[in-house]
Design a protein around this motif. Structure first.
Motif, mmCIF file in Angstrom:
data_model
loop_
_atom_site.group_PDB
_atom_site.id
_atom_site.type_symbol
_atom_site.label_atom_id
_atom_site.label_comp_id
_atom_site.label_asym_id
_atom_site.label_seq_id
_atom_site.Cartn_x
_atom_site.Cartn_y
_atom_site.Cartn_z
ATOM 1 N N THR A 162 0.849 -1.188 0.000
ATOM 2 C CA THR A 162 0.000 0.000 0.000
ATOM 3 C C THR A 162 0.883 1.236 0.000
ATOM 4 O OG1 THR A 162 -1.773 1.153 1.145
ATOM 5 C CG2 THR A 162 -0.210 -0.020 2.525
ATOM 6 N N GLY A 163 0.273 2.388 -0.201
ATOM 7 C CA GLY A 163 1.104 3.579 -0.248
ATOM 8 C C GLY A 163 0.314 4.866 -0.210
ATOM 9 N N ASP A 164 1.068 5.950 -0.130
ATOM 10 C CA ASP A 164 0.473 7.288 -0.117
ATOM 11 C C ASP A 164 1.311 8.227 -0.959
ATOM 12 O OD1 ASP A 164 -1.665 7.136 2.134
ATOM 13 O OD2 ASP A 164 0.101 6.153 2.981
ATOM 14 N N ARG A 165 0.634 9.184 -1.568
ATOM 15 C CA ARG A 165 1.369 10.226 -2.293
ATOM 16 C C ARG A 165 1.937 11.231 -1.300
ATOM 17 N NH1 ARG A 165 -3.125 12.014 -6.793
ATOM 18 N NH2 ARG A 165 -3.661 9.898 -7.444
ATOM 19 N N ALA A 181 6.689 9.176 -7.299
ATOM 20 C CA ALA A 181 6.559 9.261 -8.763
ATOM 21 C C ALA A 181 5.099 9.519 -9.145
ATOM 22 C CB ALA A 181 7.073 7.981 -9.422
ATOM 23 N N GLN A 182 4.180 8.887 -8.411
ATOM 24 C CA GLN A 182 2.763 9.157 -8.683
ATOM 25 C C GLN A 182 2.403 10.603 -8.312
ATOM 26 O OE1 GLN A 182 -1.287 7.739 -6.751
ATOM 27 N NE2 GLN A 182 -0.473 6.093 -8.004
ATOM 28 N N ALA A 183 2.948 11.084 -7.209
ATOM 29 C CA ALA A 183 2.668 12.471 -6.790
ATOM 30 C C ALA A 183 3.168 13.460 -7.836
ATOM 31 C CB ALA A 183 3.319 12.752 -5.438
ATOM 32 N N ASP A 204 -11.683 5.184 -1.942
ATOM 33 C CA ASP A 204 -11.494 5.880 -3.232
ATOM 34 C C ASP A 204 -10.539 5.117 -4.151
ATOM 35 O OD1 ASP A 204 -9.403 6.453 -1.424
ATOM 36 O OD2 ASP A 204 -8.840 8.243 -2.559
ATOM 37 N N GLN A 205 -9.838 4.126 -3.583
ATOM 38 C CA GLN A 205 -8.870 3.384 -4.392
ATOM 39 C C GLN A 205 -9.479 2.116 -5.022
ATOM 40 O OE1 GLN A 205 -5.543 4.593 -4.857
ATOM 41 N NE2 GLN A 205 -6.676 6.341 -4.051
ATOM 42 N N THR A 206 -10.765 1.892 -4.798
ATOM 43 C CA THR A 206 -11.421 0.693 -5.355
ATOM 44 C C THR A 206 -11.208 0.522 -6.864
ATOM 45 O OG1 THR A 206 -13.109 1.065 -3.696
ATOM 46 C CG2 THR A 206 -13.588 -0.627 -5.310
#
Ligand code: TRP
Length: 337
Positions: A8-11, A44-46, A152-154
């Motif tokens: 799992t992760g977070d921006r 990288a996503q951020a 929200d990640q569904t």
């Protein structure tokens, strides 16, 4: 039976807030130790929507890492790592891109809402548009069984499950488990104090790092049942934001149930609920804030935790990449001896 793998992760676009805690940090902490837990700081996503302000992403790596450590993610029991340090992830994305259609991404409700919020209607940066597929790679690189995330990640989870199945079918392999999302037990998502979705960009969140004065100010601003004319009138606890926080954070459930009854009957001032909430939140946040300050004063120690976690994560991702190439038939024996 092999140990379950969690990813799992977070921006890193700002410090983490109570919504993150209820939404996924709590689940991660409960599952660390018995599983192989990888926690990604998704820089990288951020960058896909902050590429003009990379400094913001950079500085928030430390903030998010301190939040993780302060709430109790234990580097002895999980691997906290930095996404951009794993070049295996974009490499895997390259291959997964073939298994997803542009239309499929176009239907992703989270991406749609995010585009709208960022004013991307006319011109969406391609990197941002494709981030769900990068997220697929984040998850599959670890062959994750379980992904603890907010609701929200569904759509990203659904996409990942779809790609995992397609890859396995197409290349006749059992490499990827179909990952399960693990969502918070609460039916309702914790709202921001203004009643809208809690979000860094809307500025309506209570942060794990907020000083006491700030917490008090935000609770006082929380929306109540605005349909009731005076304190004497009956109120609807569902419409008073403070109650949803008490549901999540007050350890005394019968006390909260009692308050709700009184609110429904009428005669209970909102200030009483808010005072209770202030007391509960300050008690919850105090040890977190204190622990966080210790880490924040010693960035070198935090960075060495990230270095160790990143090394472990890279090991796993590069193993998966080799297996993916093997399954696809592009692990050429004259190159990879
Ligand atoms: N998209 C997630 C968010 O905005 C962050 C994220 C990136 C993530 N990669 C992930 C979450 C992989 C779970 C799994 O919070």
């Amino acid at each position: 039976m092999r140990r379950k793998i969690l990813l799992t992760g977070d921006r890193p676009t700002g410090p983490l807030h109570l919504g993150h805690y209820v939404g996924s940090l709590k689940n991660r902490i409960a599952m660390q130790g018995e599983t192989d837990l990888y926690v990604m700081i998704a820089d990288a996503q951020a960058i896909t929507d902050n590429f003009k302000d990379i400094q913001k992403v950079r500085t928030n790596i430390l903030e998010v890492a301190c939040d993780y450590l302060a709430v109790g993610l234990d580097p002895e029991k999980c691997h906290i790592f930095i996404q951009s340090c794993l070049s295996e992830l974009p490499e895997l994305t390259m291959y997964f891109l073939n298994l997803v259609s542009i239309q499929q991404i176009g239907h992703n409700p989270t991406v749609k809402a995010e585009c709208k919020m960022r004013g991307f209607d006319e011109s969406v940066p391609a990197g941002f548009y494709l981030y769900p597929i990068f997220q697929v790679a984040d998850i599959l690189a670890f062959q994750a069984d379980i992904v603890p995330v907010g609701p929200d990640q569904t759509p990203m989870l659904e996409l990942t499950r779809d790609v995992a199945r397609k890859f396995n079918d197409l290349y006749k392999t059992k490499l990827f488990p179909t990952p399960q999302g693990v969502y918070p037990k609460m039916e309702k998502v914790l709202a921001g104090f203004d009643g809208q979705k809690m979000s860094k960009s809307l500025g309506n969140a209570i942060y794990l790092s907020d000083p006491e004065t700030e917490v008090i100010k935000k609770v006082k601003k929380m929306k109540s049942d605005e349909t009731r004319g005076s304190i004497k009138d009956p109120g609807d606890p569902e419409k008073a934001i403070a109650f949803s926080y008490l549901d999540s954070f007050d350890p005394d459930h019968s006390f909260v149930a009692n308050l709700k009854e009184k609110y429904k009957e009428g005669g209970l001032p909102d200030s009483v609920i808010k005072e209770r909430l202030i007391e509960v939140l300050l008690a919850f946040l105090k040890p977190i804030r204190e622990k966080r300050e210790v880490f924040h004063k010693d960035p070198e120690a935090v960075f060495s935790i990230l270095e160790r976690g990143t090394e472990k994560a890279k090991e796993k991702a590069s193993q998966t990449l080799a297996q993916v190439k093997e399954a696809m038939g592009i692990r050429y024996s004259f190159i990879y001896k």
